[in-house]
Motif scaffolding. Structure first.
Motif, PDB file in Angstrom:
ATOM      1  N   HIS A 177       0.836  -1.207   0.000  1.00 18.52           N
ATOM      2  CA  HIS A 177       0.000   0.000   0.000  1.00 18.52           C
ATOM      3  C   HIS A 177       0.868   1.254   0.000  1.00 18.52           C
ATOM      4  N   LEU A 178       1.883   1.276   0.865  1.00 15.32           N
ATOM      5  CA  LEU A 178       2.742   2.451   0.974  1.00 15.32           C
ATOM      6  C   LEU A 178       3.532   2.683  -0.307  1.00 15.32           C
ATOM      7  N   LEU A 179       4.134   1.632  -0.845  1.00 16.14           N
ATOM      8  CA  LEU A 179       4.941   1.785  -2.053  1.00 16.14           C
ATOM      9  C   LEU A 179       4.099   2.247  -3.241  1.00 16.14           C
ATOM     10  N   ALA A 180       2.842   1.833  -3.265  1.00 13.63           N
ATOM     11  CA  ALA A 180       1.946   2.252  -4.354  1.00 13.63           C
ATOM     12  C   ALA A 180       1.644   3.745  -4.300  1.00 13.63           C
ATOM     13  N   GLN A 181       1.884   4.357  -3.154  1.00 17.45           N
ATOM     14  CA  GLN A 181       1.606   5.785  -2.983  1.00 17.45           C
ATOM     15  C   GLN A 181       2.878   6.642  -3.117  1.00 17.45           C
TER      16      GLN A 181
END
Length: 197
Positions: free
Chosen positions: A115-119
């Motif tokens: 989730h974090l890397l996608a942002q």
């Protein structure tokens, strides 16, 4: 917990409230990370130590001093989340083991990292620090950490496998002087280009 996030702020809020590992954490949960979608550099490390847990500030210890020196930046720049994201493999202090801190809890990466890397759409350089981060960000390998760091050009300029900057690694650095002689100047130049385009 949502299965996906359209916005980064609710995601960051959920990570900071996370208590998934609470029964296994000797000091209780205190997720420590730094995050903003504008960041161009990611520090992908291991897990907070005791001092970082106490202060809530990532790399607020001798490891951080050495890492900032390697990068050629000051504390103000390092702690600007719009410039630099810090996402360790484990967000909370895992406790002490026989030969140092315990490994990062696996729940963080399994639950939050994708989730974090996608942002992070602007990411241009990931500093991959330590064996657990190597396995996650570079893929599992039979290579040792030293072999991976020796072969850093295979990942450059998007990623840089690194040893941990901890004082516990002073012996490794003495045995591998090429890292600070060859890799660190290249890292400093790249960081400067990204932060001062």
């Amino acid at each position: 917990m949502p299965t996906s996030y359209d916005d980064w702020q609710p995601l960051l809020d959920d990570v900071r409230r996370c208590t998934l590992c609470a029964p296994s954490l000797p000091l209780g949960p205190r997720p420590v990370l730094q995050f903003h979608p504008d960041a161009r550099i990611l520090v992908a490390a291991q897990a907070p130590g005791r001092r970082v847990h106490d202060t809530g500030l990532p790399f607020n210890d001798p490891s951080g001093d050495r890492l900032r020196d390697w990068m050629g930046i000051d504390r103000e720049t390092f702690y600007d989340p719009t410039q630099l994201a810090i996402i360790p493999m484990g967000f909370c202090y895992p406790g002490k083991g026989r030969s140092g801190d315990l490994p990062p809890r696996p729940e963080c990466a399994q639950t939050w990292h994708h989730h974090l890397l996608a942002q992070l759409p602007n990411l241009e350089l990931t500093l991959v620090i330590g064996q657990y981060a190597h396995a996650y960000h570079l893929g599992k390998s039979r290579e040792s950490l030293t072999q991976r760091v020796t072969n850093w050009r295979d990942y450059w300029p998007d990623k840089l496998p690194m040893p941990h900057p901890s004082p516990r690694n002073n012996l490794w650095l003495r045995r591998n002087p090429w890292f600070e002689a060859e890799v660190v100047p290249t890292l400093r130049a790249r960081v400067s280009d990204l932060l001062h385009p």
